[in-house]
Design a protein around this motif. Structure first.
Motif, PDB file in Angstrom:
ATOM      1  N   THR A 217      84.683  45.693   8.617  1.00 37.76           N
ATOM      2  CA  THR A 217      85.036  46.241   7.300  1.00 37.76           C
ATOM      3  C   THR A 217      84.209  47.449   6.900  1.00 37.76           C
ATOM      4  O   THR A 217      84.552  48.135   5.935  1.00 37.76           O
ATOM      5  N   GLY A 218      83.094  47.700   7.597  1.00 37.19           N
ATOM      6  CA  GLY A 218      82.205  48.775   7.172  1.00 37.19           C
ATOM      7  C   GLY A 218      81.492  48.448   5.876  1.00 37.19           C
ATOM      8  O   GLY A 218      81.142  49.352   5.113  1.00 37.19           O
ATOM      9  N   GLN A 219      81.225  47.166   5.630  1.00 38.60           N
ATOM     10  CA  GLN A 219      80.614  46.754   4.369  1.00 38.60           C
ATOM     11  C   GLN A 219      79.479  45.758   4.587  1.00 38.60           C
ATOM     12  O   GLN A 219      79.412  45.064   5.601  1.00 38.60           O
ATOM     13  N   VAL A 220      78.615  45.707   3.580  1.00 37.25           N
ATOM     14  CA  VAL A 220      77.626  44.643   3.427  1.00 37.25           C
ATOM     15  C   VAL A 220      77.883  43.986   2.078  1.00 37.25           C
ATOM     16  O   VAL A 220      78.153  44.668   1.091  1.00 37.25           O
ATOM     17  N   HIS A 221      77.829  42.653   2.034  1.00 41.48           N
ATOM     18  CA  HIS A 221      78.044  41.915   0.789  1.00 41.48           C
ATOM     19  C   HIS A 221      76.756  41.216   0.362  1.00 41.48           C
ATOM     20  O   HIS A 221      75.985  40.742   1.209  1.00 41.48           O
ATOM     21  N   ARG A 222      76.566  41.140  -0.958  1.00 44.89           N
ATOM     22  CA  ARG A 222      75.520  40.270  -1.518  1.00 44.89           C
ATOM     23  C   ARG A 222      76.196  39.194  -2.366  1.00 44.89           C
ATOM     24  O   ARG A 222      77.031  39.496  -3.218  1.00 44.89           O
ATOM     25  N   ALA A 237      80.242  53.129   9.059  1.00 45.35           N
ATOM     26  CA  ALA A 237      80.370  52.524  10.383  1.00 45.35           C
ATOM     27  C   ALA A 237      81.208  51.275  10.221  1.00 45.35           C
ATOM     28  O   ALA A 237      80.984  50.486   9.295  1.00 45.35           O
ATOM     29  N   GLY A 238      82.160  51.056  11.111  1.00 47.10           N
ATOM     30  CA  GLY A 238      83.124  49.988  10.933  1.00 47.10           C
ATOM     31  C   GLY A 238      82.625  48.603  11.270  1.00 47.10           C
ATOM     32  O   GLY A 238      83.213  47.611  10.836  1.00 47.10           O
ATOM     33  N   GLN A 239      81.522  48.506  12.066  1.00 47.76           N
ATOM     34  CA  GLN A 239      81.094  47.210  12.569  1.00 47.76           C
ATOM     35  C   GLN A 239      79.624  46.936  12.241  1.00 47.76           C
ATOM     36  O   GLN A 239      78.775  46.873  13.135  1.00 47.76           O
ATOM     37  N   PRO A 240      79.282  46.750  10.945  1.00 50.92           N
ATOM     38  CA  PRO A 240      77.925  46.315  10.609  1.00 50.92           C
ATOM     39  C   PRO A 240      77.666  44.954  11.245  1.00 50.92           C
ATOM     40  O   PRO A 240      78.551  44.094  11.264  1.00 50.92           O
ATOM     41  N   ARG A 251      62.226  46.400  -0.561  1.00 55.88           N
ATOM     42  CA  ARG A 251      63.466  46.775  -1.238  1.00 55.88           C
ATOM     43  C   ARG A 251      64.337  47.738  -0.432  1.00 55.88           C
ATOM     44  O   ARG A 251      65.211  48.399  -0.990  1.00 55.88           O
ATOM     45  N   THR A 252      64.112  47.800   0.865  1.00 54.12           N
ATOM     46  CA  THR A 252      64.976  48.605   1.726  1.00 54.12           C
ATOM     47  C   THR A 252      65.849  47.673   2.556  1.00 54.12           C
ATOM     48  O   THR A 252      65.340  46.852   3.320  1.00 54.12           O
ATOM     49  N   LEU A 253      67.151  47.791   2.358  1.00 57.93           N
ATOM     50  CA  LEU A 253      68.104  47.030   3.150  1.00 57.93           C
ATOM     51  C   LEU A 253      68.364  47.802   4.437  1.00 57.93           C
ATOM     52  O   LEU A 253      68.841  48.936   4.408  1.00 57.93           O
ATOM     53  N   LEU A 254      68.038  47.185   5.564  1.00 57.42           N
ATOM     54  CA  LEU A 254      68.194  47.802   6.879  1.00 57.42           C
ATOM     55  C   LEU A 254      69.353  47.124   7.585  1.00 57.42           C
ATOM     56  O   LEU A 254      69.398  45.891   7.676  1.00 57.42           O
ATOM     57  N   VAL A 255      70.298  47.923   8.088  1.00 59.48           N
ATOM     58  CA  VAL A 255      71.535  47.387   8.654  1.00 59.48           C
ATOM     59  C   VAL A 255      71.788  48.002  10.023  1.00 59.48           C
ATOM     60  O   VAL A 255      71.761  49.232  10.175  1.00 59.48           O
ATOM     61  N   THR A 256      72.035  47.162  11.018  1.00 60.25           N
ATOM     62  CA  THR A 256      72.451  47.644  12.333  1.00 60.25           C
ATOM     63  C   THR A 256      73.973  47.666  12.417  1.00 60.25           C
ATOM     64  O   THR A 256      74.670  47.026  11.628  1.00 60.25           O
ATOM     65  N   SER A 257      74.484  48.408  13.385  1.00 60.63           N
ATOM     66  CA  SER A 257      75.936  48.447  13.611  1.00 60.63           C
ATOM     67  C   SER A 257      76.202  48.553  15.103  1.00 60.63           C
ATOM     68  O   SER A 257      75.279  48.617  15.911  1.00 60.63           O
ATOM     69  N   ALA A 258      77.492  48.577  15.467  1.00 58.60           N
ATOM     70  CA  ALA A 258      77.879  48.542  16.879  1.00 58.60           C
ATOM     71  C   ALA A 258      79.056  49.469  17.135  1.00 58.60           C
ATOM     72  O   ALA A 258      79.851  49.741  16.237  1.00 58.60           O
TER      73      ALA A 258
END
Length: 299
Positions: A217-222, A237-240, A251-258
């Motif tokens: 989805t290219g998203q992060v949810h809380r 990016a489509g694949q977090p 307070r830094t949200l770090l996100v990988t993708s593929a």
């Protein structure tokens, strides 16, 4: 609420299957699963990630080993191993060696009590072929859950009494009570069901919120502790795949993708992203062994 501030990009690398990102010892470490690489994330956009270790098998996730700098316990290959400061590998257990199909380890994390948890899955995502394992502090490995297709997470509450586990192929996040003494999970309840995409890597914050990367989805949810959706962060990016909260103030949200499986990856598919958020998290919990596991424990 949907995030509107564009995320920063960390590093020049574009990972095939970036996962398992954790904030530990003042830095972010992550894995590129299928290449077997453990990496330290770049601090900015102009430099590559730094190689910490190269395994000869897939590497899903790691946790630092308390009291042993440079050592990691890892979900890798068909089981659990220890990685030493030179990059050497000592196998603790390989429970999926004799599986009836090709299985690899996937995501994993240490809980606040010092245990290490990791899931397994079939390479071809055969339904219900995966399991969840728990490595206790004394080095014993126990299969605690079966019949999961793609387990991701888990993530734990600050006191370790609650575990969140994604059953990614079904689009479900379940919440389990966990016995603090034994580490045994109790009867789960459905915490959240996603209509689009698959819940992937997860982490909790200081207010009990649950963050999850949503693959496809290219998203992060809380999510709030009651399971209601609180915030959506859009990514280029489509694949977090994996995420954590880090930085000096948490307070830094770090996100990988593929970029795996994409016929025409975009310029940021496979990148690592950094987004500032309001609620902090905590550094990755370490695995706290009563003795250093390794070659003596190899079956």
């Amino acid at each position: 609420m949907t995030g509107t501030v564009p995320p920063a990009v960390l590093g020049t690398d574009r990972l095939e299957l970036g996962e398992g990102i954790r904030w530990t010892d003042g830095r972010a470490v992550l894995t590129d699963i299928l290449s077997g690489r453990l990496l330290a994330a770049s601090d900015g956009p102009a430099d590559p990630h730094r190689l910490i270790a190269q395994l000869p098998c897939p590497l899903g996730a790691v946790a630092p080993v308390e009291g042993h700098p440079g050592h990691w316990v890892a979900a890798a290959g068909t089981g659990i191993c220890r990685i030493d400061p030179s990059g050497g590998v000592d196998w603790i257990a390989r429970p999926e060696d004799d599986a009836p199909m090709a299985i690899r380890m996937n995501d994993g994390v240490a809980d606040p009590h010092g245990r290490f948890w990791a899931g397994s899955m079939a390479y071809d995502t055969t339904e219900d072929a995966g399991s969840l394992y728990r490595l206790d502090r004394d080095g014993r490995l126990t299969r605690v859950l079966r019949d999961i297709t793609i387990p991701n997470g888990p993530a734990f509450s600050a006191d370790g009494a609650v575990m969140y586990l994604a059953d990614s192929a079904r689009g479900i996040i379940r919440r389990y009570p966990v016995d603090p003494a034994s580490g045994d999970p109790g009867t789960p309840e459905t915490f959240a069901t996603l209509a689009d995409g698959s819940p992937d890597g997860m982490t909790t914050d200081s207010e009990g919120g649950l963050w999850t990367a949503v693959w496809g989805t290219g998203q992060v949810h809380r999510y709030l502790p009651d399971g209601s959706l609180d915030r959506i962060v859009d990514l280029p990016a489509g694949q977090p795949a994996g995420l954590c909260l880090g930085g000096p103030d948490g307070r830094t949200l770090l996100v990988t993708s593929a970029h795996i499986g994409l016929s025409v990856p975009g310029p940021l598919d496979g990148a690592v992203f950094a987004i500032r958020v309001d609620v902090p998290g905590t550094p990755a919990a370490p695995y706290r062994p009563t003795r250093l596991p390794g070659r003596a424990d190899t079956p």
